[in-house]
Design a protein around this motif. Structure first.
Motif, PDB file in Angstrom:
ATOM      1  N   GLY A 440       0.787  -1.236   0.000  1.00 44.73           N
ATOM      2  CA  GLY A 440       0.000   0.000   0.000  1.00 44.73           C
ATOM      3  C   GLY A 440       0.811   1.275   0.000  1.00 44.73           C
ATOM      4  N   GLN A 441       1.980   1.220  -0.608  1.00 44.08           N
ATOM      5  CA  GLN A 441       2.820   2.412  -0.553  1.00 44.08           C
ATOM      6  C   GLN A 441       2.587   3.385  -1.702  1.00 44.08           C
ATOM      7  OE1 GLN A 441       6.931   1.770   0.542  1.00 44.08           O
ATOM      8  NE2 GLN A 441       6.453  -0.302   1.205  1.00 44.08           N
ATOM      9  N   PHE A 442       1.827   2.929  -2.691  1.00 44.61           N
ATOM     10  CA  PHE A 442       1.646   3.811  -3.854  1.00 44.61           C
ATOM     11  C   PHE A 442       0.310   4.546  -3.816  1.00 44.61           C
ATOM     12  CE2 PHE A 442       4.756   0.873  -5.942  1.00 44.61           C
ATOM     13  CZ  PHE A 442       5.730   1.832  -6.152  1.00 44.61           C
ATOM     14  N   LEU A 443       0.356   5.739  -4.311  1.00 46.69           N
ATOM     15  CA  LEU A 443      -0.888   6.482  -4.532  1.00 46.69           C
ATOM     16  C   LEU A 443      -1.493   6.071  -5.859  1.00 46.69           C
ATOM     17  CD1 LEU A 443       0.281  10.061  -3.519  1.00 46.69           C
ATOM     18  CD2 LEU A 443      -1.305   8.608  -2.276  1.00 46.69           C
ATOM     19  N   LEU A 444      -0.621   5.761  -6.795  1.00 47.45           N
ATOM     20  CA  LEU A 444      -1.091   5.331  -8.106  1.00 47.45           C
ATOM     21  C   LEU A 444       0.008   4.518  -8.767  1.00 47.45           C
ATOM     22  CD1 LEU A 444       0.323   7.168 -10.662  1.00 47.45           C
ATOM     23  CD2 LEU A 444      -0.752   8.909  -9.278  1.00 47.45           C
ATOM     24  N   THR A 445      -0.404   3.654  -9.638  1.00 47.13           N
ATOM     25  CA  THR A 445       0.573   2.875 -10.406  1.00 47.13           C
ATOM     26  C   THR A 445       0.094   2.800 -11.849  1.00 47.13           C
ATOM     27  OG1 THR A 445      -0.570   0.839  -9.840  1.00 47.13           O
ATOM     28  CG2 THR A 445       1.328   1.399  -8.498  1.00 47.13           C
ATOM     29  N   MET A 446       1.005   2.517 -12.729  1.00 48.71           N
ATOM     30  CA  MET A 446       0.621   2.280 -14.124  1.00 48.71           C
ATOM     31  C   MET A 446       1.738   1.517 -14.815  1.00 48.71           C
ATOM     32  SD  MET A 446       2.276   4.290 -16.710  1.00 48.71           S
ATOM     33  CE  MET A 446       1.121   4.957 -17.853  1.00 48.71           C
ATOM     34  N   LYS A 447       1.369   0.885 -15.910  1.00 48.01           N
ATOM     35  CA  LYS A 447       2.360   0.153 -16.690  1.00 48.01           C
ATOM     36  C   LYS A 447       2.570   0.923 -17.977  1.00 48.01           C
ATOM     37  CE  LYS A 447       3.387  -4.735 -16.792  1.00 48.01           C
ATOM     38  NZ  LYS A 447       3.894  -4.847 -15.463  1.00 48.01           N
ATOM     39  N   TYR A 448       3.792   1.111 -18.312  1.00 47.39           N
ATOM     40  CA  TYR A 448       4.062   1.777 -19.585  1.00 47.39           C
ATOM     41  C   TYR A 448       5.247   1.082 -20.223  1.00 47.39           C
ATOM     42  CZ  TYR A 448       4.663   5.356 -23.110  1.00 47.39           C
ATOM     43  OH  TYR A 448       4.752   6.000 -24.310  1.00 47.39           O
ATOM     44  N   SER A 449       5.059   0.709 -21.477  1.00 49.39           N
ATOM     45  CA  SER A 449       6.136   0.075 -22.231  1.00 49.39           C
ATOM     46  C   SER A 449       6.738  -1.111 -21.488  1.00 49.39           C
ATOM     47  CB  SER A 449       7.209   1.140 -22.482  1.00 49.39           C
ATOM     48  OG  SER A 449       7.677   1.045 -23.781  1.00 49.39           O
ATOM     49  N   GLY A 450       5.895  -1.851 -20.825  1.00 46.76           N
ATOM     50  CA  GLY A 450       6.355  -3.061 -20.147  1.00 46.76           C
ATOM     51  C   GLY A 450       6.975  -2.806 -18.785  1.00 46.76           C
ATOM     52  N   GLU A 503       8.977  12.882 -33.158  1.00 47.24           N
ATOM     53  CA  GLU A 503       9.409  11.546 -33.542  1.00 47.24           C
ATOM     54  C   GLU A 503      10.928  11.528 -33.755  1.00 47.24           C
ATOM     55  OE1 GLU A 503       7.187   9.980 -36.808  1.00 47.24           O
ATOM     56  OE2 GLU A 503       8.563   8.291 -37.041  1.00 47.24           O
ATOM     57  N   GLY A 504      11.406  12.557 -34.432  1.00 46.93           N
ATOM     58  CA  GLY A 504      12.844  12.663 -34.672  1.00 46.93           C
ATOM     59  C   GLY A 504      13.611  12.721 -33.358  1.00 46.93           C
ATOM     60  N   TRP A 505      13.061  13.470 -32.440  1.00 48.73           N
ATOM     61  CA  TRP A 505      13.698  13.610 -31.122  1.00 48.73           C
ATOM     62  C   TRP A 505      13.760  12.250 -30.408  1.00 48.73           C
ATOM     63  CZ3 TRP A 505      16.276  15.698 -27.250  1.00 48.73           C
ATOM     64  CH2 TRP A 505      15.911  15.454 -25.933  1.00 48.73           C
ATOM     65  N   ARG A 508      16.379  10.137 -32.151  1.00 54.08           N
ATOM     66  CA  ARG A 508      17.755  10.559 -31.848  1.00 54.08           C
ATOM     67  C   ARG A 508      18.172  10.176 -30.426  1.00 54.08           C
ATOM     68  NH1 ARG A 508      16.041  14.801 -34.651  1.00 54.08           N
ATOM     69  NH2 ARG A 508      15.729  16.125 -32.830  1.00 54.08           N
ATOM     70  N   LYS A 509      17.209  10.074 -29.555  1.00 56.48           N
ATOM     71  CA  LYS A 509      17.551   9.710 -28.175  1.00 56.48           C
ATOM     72  C   LYS A 509      18.161   8.310 -28.106  1.00 56.48           C
ATOM     73  CE  LYS A 509      15.625  11.502 -24.377  1.00 56.48           C
ATOM     74  NZ  LYS A 509      14.745  11.513 -23.230  1.00 56.48           N
ATOM     75  N   GLY A 510      17.763   7.478 -29.073  1.00 52.83           N
ATOM     76  CA  GLY A 510      18.337   6.143 -29.156  1.00 52.83           C
ATOM     77  C   GLY A 510      17.942   5.215 -28.021  1.00 52.83           C
ATOM     78  N   LEU A 511      16.877   5.561 -27.332  1.00 50.21           N
ATOM     79  CA  LEU A 511      16.466   4.743 -26.183  1.00 50.21           C
ATOM     80  C   LEU A 511      15.283   3.855 -26.495  1.00 50.21           C
ATOM     81  CD1 LEU A 511      16.567   7.520 -23.443  1.00 50.21           C
ATOM     82  CD2 LEU A 511      18.149   5.607 -23.646  1.00 50.21           C
ATOM     83  N   PHE A 512      14.604   4.169 -27.570  1.00 45.14           N
ATOM     84  CA  PHE A 512      13.329   3.505 -27.793  1.00 45.14           C
ATOM     85  C   PHE A 512      13.305   2.705 -29.083  1.00 45.14           C
ATOM     86  CE2 PHE A 512      12.588   7.745 -25.860  1.00 45.14           C
ATOM     87  CZ  PHE A 512      12.395   7.302 -24.559  1.00 45.14           C
ATOM     88  N   THR A 513      12.522   1.639 -29.055  1.00 43.72           N
ATOM     89  CA  THR A 513      12.352   0.827 -30.265  1.00 43.72           C
ATOM     90  C   THR A 513      11.355   1.544 -31.180  1.00 43.72           C
ATOM     91  OG1 THR A 513      10.498  -0.366 -29.327  1.00 43.72           O
ATOM     92  CG2 THR A 513      12.691  -1.303 -28.951  1.00 43.72           C
ATOM     93  N   ARG A 514      11.308   1.055 -32.397  1.00 47.97           N
ATOM     94  CA  ARG A 514      10.384   1.652 -33.371  1.00 47.97           C
ATOM     95  C   ARG A 514       8.927   1.620 -32.860  1.00 47.97           C
ATOM     96  NH1 ARG A 514      10.804   5.309 -37.104  1.00 47.97           N
ATOM     97  NH2 ARG A 514       8.663   5.837 -36.597  1.00 47.97           N
ATOM     98  N   PRO A 515       8.468   0.441 -32.408  1.00 47.94           N
ATOM     99  CA  PRO A 515       7.075   0.427 -31.921  1.00 47.94           C
ATOM    100  C   PRO A 515       6.865   1.364 -30.731  1.00 47.94           C
ATOM    101  CG  PRO A 515       7.922  -1.817 -32.136  1.00 47.94           C
ATOM    102  CD  PRO A 515       9.068  -0.904 -32.402  1.00 47.94           C
ATOM    103  N   GLU A 516       7.874   1.472 -29.884  1.00 51.45           N
ATOM    104  CA  GLU A 516       7.721   2.373 -28.730  1.00 51.45           C
ATOM    105  C   GLU A 516       7.571   3.815 -29.194  1.00 51.45           C
ATOM    106  OE1 GLU A 516      10.121  -0.002 -25.175  1.00 51.45           O
ATOM    107  OE2 GLU A 516      11.211   1.375 -26.484  1.00 51.45           O
ATOM    108  N   ILE A 517       8.365   4.142 -30.222  1.00 50.27           N
ATOM    109  CA  ILE A 517       8.274   5.505 -30.770  1.00 50.27           C
ATOM    110  C   ILE A 517       6.890   5.724 -31.372  1.00 50.27           C
ATOM    111  CG2 ILE A 517       9.165   7.037 -32.583  1.00 50.27           C
ATOM    112  CD1 ILE A 517      11.940   5.829 -32.030  1.00 50.27           C
ATOM    113  N   ASP A 518       6.442   4.715 -32.115  1.00 48.12           N
ATOM    114  CA  ASP A 518       5.118   4.854 -32.748  1.00 48.12           C
ATOM    115  C   ASP A 518       4.037   5.074 -31.700  1.00 48.12           C
ATOM    116  OD1 ASP A 518       6.285   4.541 -35.153  1.00 48.12           O
ATOM    117  OD2 ASP A 518       5.743   2.425 -35.422  1.00 48.12           O
TER     118      ASP A 518
END
Ligand SMILES: Nc1ncnc2c1ncn2[C@@H]1O[C@H](COP(=O)(O)OP(=O)(O)OP(=O)(O)O)[C@@H](O)[C@H]1O
Length: 822
Positions: A440-450, A503-505, A508-518
Motif C-alpha cells: 500500500g505504498q503507492f498512490l497510483l501505479t501504471m504500466k508503460y512500455s512493459g 518523432e525525430g527527437w 535521436r535519443k536512441g532509447l526507444f524501439t520503433r514500436p515504442e516511438i510509434d
C-alpha cells in the motif's frame, strides 16, 4: 377409376385437415422426428375398450388398399379459383395428409392443382405429379419415397417438402429455377448435389441426413441453411453464400469455426452439440457484423471458466447466447474485464492502492494536515513519453525551490544514461515494486512500455514535510488514477505539437524501439483528443516543440499560480506610478494602498467556499444525495470533530497556492481564512501584535460571486496564488509565532521584475518579527513590494495540534519563500 371404399366414420376421421392444422402437425413431426401414418385408433383413449363401432371401423380399415380414388379426392379439394391459364374455375389445392395412401395415380388427371399435400402416407411413387404443370407447393413428407424428384421438371414448383422419406441421393434440379424452399430433413442423403442452378433457393433443410461435407451450394441465395444432425467435421463450402442469415450446424462434429468468417449477413448460428473446444475459435465470428444469436451449448468450450464473458467480449453484438438473452450488465462486465476503458483502469488502480494502503499504519499525513478543506498543492506535468516533462519539472523545481520540490516516482525500468537514482526515479526491481504495491505504498501505479511506474505516498509526503508543494510528472493513466484520489493537483499538459519533430527527437535519443516511438507519437493525438473532448481536464497546455520556449511558458504559468507574476505587474505599476502613467485601476477605498491595489474579486468567495470543493464534502455529496436529517447531523458532527482535531494546524499554509478560480488581485501571501472574516478579525485583534494585516475588504467582497469553473488555459490561472492582498489596510493582524528571518538568510529568487526587496526587508526589520515556526502560506514573493502589510500579514495563527507541537507542520517560508539552509 377406382374409388376408395370408406365408411362414414373413417371419412370423418380422416377428413382433410385445415392447412393450419396441417402445418402444426408437420412441425410437430419434424420436432419429434416422427410422423407415423395415422392408425385407425388414432385419437382414442388407450384406456378405453374398443366399442363395437370401433371394432367395425378396424375391420373396415383392414380392407383399405391404400389406393386413392376420385371420391376421396373430390372430398379433399379446396380453394376454388381460376386455373393458371385463367380459362376456367378449378380447385387449386388438394390436401390428402394421413390417409394411409400408397397409390395416388388417380391424381394424374388433376392437372390444375397448384398445391398438393400428400404427407404422412405410405407413398413410394410421385410420378403423377408430372402432370401438374402448375404445381407450386408439394408436401410429400413422411412417406416411403426413395427417389428424389421422380417426376418431370415442374418449372413452377417453389416449395417442396420431402422430409421423412428414404431418399439417398439428390439429383440435378437445374430446371427448378423457381424453387425457393427445399426441405429434405430425415432422409439418408450423403451428398449435396444438383442444386447449383436453383437460383431462387433461399431455404434448404438437410438436417438428419448423412452428409459429411458441405458442398454443392455454389453461390445460391440461401438465407436459411439447416444441416444439423449430420456427420460434418469441418465447415467448408459456405464462402459464397453471401446472403446466408441463419445457419444450423448443430449435432455435428465440428471443432473449428473456420469458414464462417465470410458470412457477413449471418444473424444466427446454431452450433449446439459439436466439438468446439477453444474460445479462440470465436475469432472467426468476430467480423460478422449482424450476428446476434449464437448457440454453443453442449460444446467442450463451455467448460472453460471465462467462456461466457470472453464470448460476450469477442462478439459484442450478440443479443442471445446459448438460448439466453444477454443482459446489459454482462456486456459491461465483459468489456470491463477484457478491455476496460481508461477510467475503469484508473478506478481499479485507485481502488487497489487505497485497499492496500489500509495495511500501512494509519496516520494523518503531512500532505493532508494543513486544512481539511484545502488540498495539498501538487503540480503534475503530463504528456507523452520523453516530451521533456521530467527535465522541465526539475528545472522548474530548481527555479522555484522555495515553493516546489520534485517528487520522484518509482519505476522498474533501468536508469538511462545520466539518470540519478532517487533524483529522477527510484529505480527498483519488479519484485520490490510488487511488494511496495501490495503493502500500500503507492498512490497510483501504471504500466508503460512493459515497465511499472508508481508515485509513492512517501514521495509526496517527504516534500509535504518540508512545507513545499510537490511537482511530479506522469502519463495520462497516472493522471486518471490521481484524479480519483482526494488530491487536487494542477495538471499541465506538455504536448509536442509537431509530431515529426517529436518523432525525430525520440529517434535521436536512441532509447526507444520503433514500436515504442510509434506508440509515443500516437499518444500525442490521444492527449489532444482528451484536451479537446474534456475541456478543463488539464489546467493548462504548453507546446513543447521548443524546449526553452516551453520552459518560459511553464515558468510564467507557475509564477502566475504562485502570484509571482503579479509582482512583475506591481513593479511595472510602480514604475508607471512614478511616471504618472499607472494603468491599473484601484477600487474604491483602496487609494490608501496605492495603485497596485487589486480589484477585489470573487476569490474571497472562492476561498470561503473552499469547503464546497473539499474532497470529503464532494464525495459525500455524490454518495448520499438523500441523507436523512439524522445522517446529516451525524455527518456534520463528524466533520466538526475532524476540523477541531486539526484546529491546531495552520489551515491555509497551502491555501493560497493553487487556488482555483479567477482573481484579478495581485497575488499576495495568503491569509488564513479566519483573517478574511471581519468578525474573526475582530476577535483576533484582541490578541494582536504589532503586525498589520488587511481586514478591510470592500463590502460584500466575501460573498459577491460564485466560484468560477476550472480554468483551462494558463492565462486564466492568474488567480491561483495568494488570494488576498495584504496591503489593503492597516488593520493590525494578530500574529503568533511569527517568523521573519534575517535578510541574509533569504535566498534570492531570480524572478525578474519583482523588485521591492528593499521594502520587504525594511518591513521585516521594522516589524522585528523573529519568531519561530511561522505557518506561512506558500505564496507570493511578488508581494515583496507590497510589504507594507509585510510578513506579518502573511502569517497565520499557529496553535499546536494536540501532541504535535514539537515539529512544525511546515518550516518557515518567509514571504512565501523557503528559508535557505545555512
Ligand atoms: N508514476 C507514474 N505514473 C504514470 N506515468 C508515469 C509515472 N512515472 C513516470 N511516468 C511516465 O511514464 C513515461 C515513461 O517514462 P520514462 O521515464 O521512460 O519517460 P521520461 O523520459 O521520464 O519522459 P519525460 O522526459 O517526458 O518525462 C513518461 O511519460 C513518464 O512521465
Amino acid at each position: 377409376m377406382a374409388v376408395a371404399v370408406l365408411s362414414p366414420g373413417y371419412r370423418e376421421q380422416f377428413s382433410p385437415l385445415e392447412p393450419q392444422e396441417m402445418e402444426s402437425e408437420e412441425e410437430e413431426a419434424e420436432r419429434t422426428g416422427t410422423c407415423e401414418p395415422p392408425s385407425p385408433d388414432n385419437g382414442s383413449d388407450p384406456g378405453d375398450s374398443l366399442s363395437d363401432s370401433e371394432q367395425e371401423h378396424g375391420d373396415m380399415e383392414e380392407v383399405f388398399d391404400g389406393v386413392l380414388h376420385e371420391a376421396a379426392v373430390s372430398e379433399s379439394l379446396s380453394r376454388l379459383g381460376r386455373s393458371a391459364l385463367g380459362t376456367e374455375y378449378v380447385y387449386l389445392d388438394l390436401l390428402l395428409s394421413k390417409r394411409n395412401l400408397t397409390d395416388i395415380h388417380v391424381l394424374c388427371g388433376y392437372t390444375h392443382l397448384q398445391k398438393l399435400d400428400v404427407s404422412c402416407n405410405g407413398i413410394t411413387d410421385l410420378s403423377c405429379v408430372s402432370y401438374m404443370l402448375y404445381l407450386t407447393e408439394l408436401n410429400a413428407s413422411n412417406n416411403r419415397l426413395s427417389s428424389f424428384f421422380d417426376f418431370v421438371p415442374l418449372k413452377n414448383l417453389k416449395v417442396v417438402d420431402l422430409s421423412f422419406n428414404q431418399i439417398t441421393k439428390m439429383k440435378d434440379l437445374s430446371a427448378y429455377k423457381m424453387l425457393t424452399k427445399l426441405v429434405l430433413n430425415r432422409n439418408n442423403i450423403e451428398e449435396i448435389t444438383g442444386l447449383e442452378n436453383c437460383i431462387s433457393l433461399s431455404h434448404l433443410n438437410l438436417a438428419h441426413n448423412r452428409i459429411t461435407k458441405i458442398c454443392g451450394l455454389g453461390r445460391l441465395p440461401i438465407k436459411t441453411l439447416i444441416l444439423s444432425a449430420n456427420q460434418i467435421n469441418y465447415i467448408s463450402g459456405l464462402e459464397n453464400l453471401k446472403t446466408l442469415q441463419d445457419l444450423d450446424l448443430s449435432c455435428n462434429q465440428i471443432s473449428s469455426l473456420e469458414g464462417l468468417d465470410c458470412l457477413e449477413f449471418l444473424q444466427t448460428l446454431n452450433l449446439d452439440d459439436n466439438e468446439i473446444c477453444q474460445i479462440s475459435e470465436i475469432a472467426y465470428l468476430e467480423e460478422l457484423p449482424l450476428l446476434h444469436g449464437l448457440n454453443l451449448l453442449k460444446n467442450p468450450v463451455q467448460e472453460q471458466a471465462e467462456y461466457w464473458l470472453s464470448v460476450l467480449f469477442m462478439l459484442q453484438r450478440l443479443t442471445d447466447l446459448d438460448l439466453k438473452k444477454i443482459k446489459v450488465e454482462e456486456k459491461v462486465a465483459a468489456l470491463n474485464k477484457y478491455n476496460p476503458p481508461p477510467e475503469v483502469i484508473a478506478g481499479r488502480d485507485h481502488m487497489a492502492n487505497v485497499m492496500y494502503s489500509m495495511i500501512q499504519p494509519q496516520k494523518i499525513f503531512d500532505s493532508t494536515l494543513p486544512n481539511l478543506d484545502t488540498p495539498y498543492p501538487i503540480l503534475v506535468l503530463t504528456g507523452p513519453q520523453s516530451c521533456g516533462k521530467r527535465e522541465l519539472a526539475h528545472r522548474m523545481c530548481r527555479d522555484f525551490k522555495e515553493f516546489f520540490r520534485y517528487g520522484p516516482c518509482h519505476t522498474t525500468r533501468n536508469p538511462y544514461f545520466g539518470e540519478e537514482r532517487r533524483f529522477d526515479y527510484h529505480f527498483v526491481t519488479p519484485e520490490v515494486f510488487e511488494d511496495m504495491t501490495c503493502s500500500g505504498q503507492f498512490l497510483l501505479t501504471m504500466k508503460y512500455s512493459g515497465h511499472d511506474y508508481g508515485l509513492s505516498r512517501e514521495a509526496v509526503e517527504s516534500v509535504a514535510k518540508e512545507g513545499l508543494a510537490c511537482c511530479t510528472h506522469m502519463e495520462i493513466e497516472g493522471v486518471r488514477s490521481l484524479k480519483n484520489s482526494y488530491f487536487e493537483p494542477r495538471y499541465i499538459l506538455l504536448l509536442p505539437m509537431n509530431k515529426e519533430r517529436y518523432e525525430g527527437w525520440l529517434r535521436r535519443k536512441g532509447l526507444f524501439t520503433r514500436p515504442e516511438i510509434d506508440i509515443a507519437v500516437s499518444r500525442v493525438d490521444m492527449y489532444k483528443t482528451i484536451h479537446q473532448d474534456c475541456p478543463g481536464y488539464f489546467d493548462a497546455v504548453i507546446n513543447t516543440d521548443d524546449f526553452d520556449e516551453a520552459y518560459t511558458k511553464l515558468r510564467q504559468l507557475v509564477k502566475e499560480y504562485l502570484g509571482l507574476a503579479e509582482s512583475d505587474q506591481v513593479s511595472q505599476n510602480k514604475a508607471g506610478e512614478k511616471s504618472g502613467t499607472d494603468s491599473r485601476k484601484s477600487v474604491p477605498g483602496s487609494s490608501q494602498i496605492g495603485p497596485s491595489k487589486p480589484i477585489q474579486t470573487d476569490m474571497t468567495n472562492e476561498f470561503l467556499d473552499s469547503a464546497a470543493r473539499n474532497y470529503s464534502a464532494r464525495v459525500s455529496a455524490k454518495l448520499s444525495p438523500q441523507k436523512t436529517p439524522v445522517e446529516e447531523a451525524s455527518v456534520q458532527r463528524r466533520q466538526l470533530a475532524a476540523r477541531q482535531a486539526l484546529a491546531g494546524k495552520s489551515p491555509d499554509t497551502y491555501t493560497q497556492l493553487f487556488q482555483r478560480g479567477s482573481l484579478t488581485a495581485p497575488a499576495t501571501l495568503g491569509t488564513h481564512r479566519r483573517l478574511l472574516d471581519p468578525s474573526s478579525c475582530t476577535s483576533i485583534l484582541q490578541s494582536a501584535s504589532n503586525v498589520t494585516a488587511d481586514c478591510s475588504f470592500p463590502p460584500g467582497s466575501h460573498d459577491t460571486s460564485s466560484r468560477d469553473s476550472r480554468p483551462s488555459s494558463g492565462l486564466s490561472l492568474l488567480s491561483s496564488a495568494g488570494a488576498f492582498s495584504d496591503r489593503r489596510s492597516s488593520h493590525p493582524t494578530p500574529v503568533i509565532n511569527i517568523h521573519s528571518p534575517p535578510e541574509d538568510k533569504m535566498e534570492p529568487l531570480d524572478l525578474s521584475g519583482l523588485g521591492e526587496g528593499t521594502d520587504r526587508t525594511q518591513d521585516q526589520q521594522s516589524t522585528g518579527n523573529t519568531l519561530e515556526t511561522p505557518r506561512l502560506p506558500l505564496s507570493s514573493g511578488s508581494d515583496l513590494g507590497a510589504s507594507k502589510a509585510s510578513a506579518s500579514s502573511r502569517l497565520s495563527v499557529r496553535t499546536s495540534r494536540p501532541g504535535s507541537n514539537t515539529k512544525p507542520i511546515l518550516p518557515p517560508i518567509p514571504c512565501g519563500r523557503k528559508k535557505s539552509s545555512p
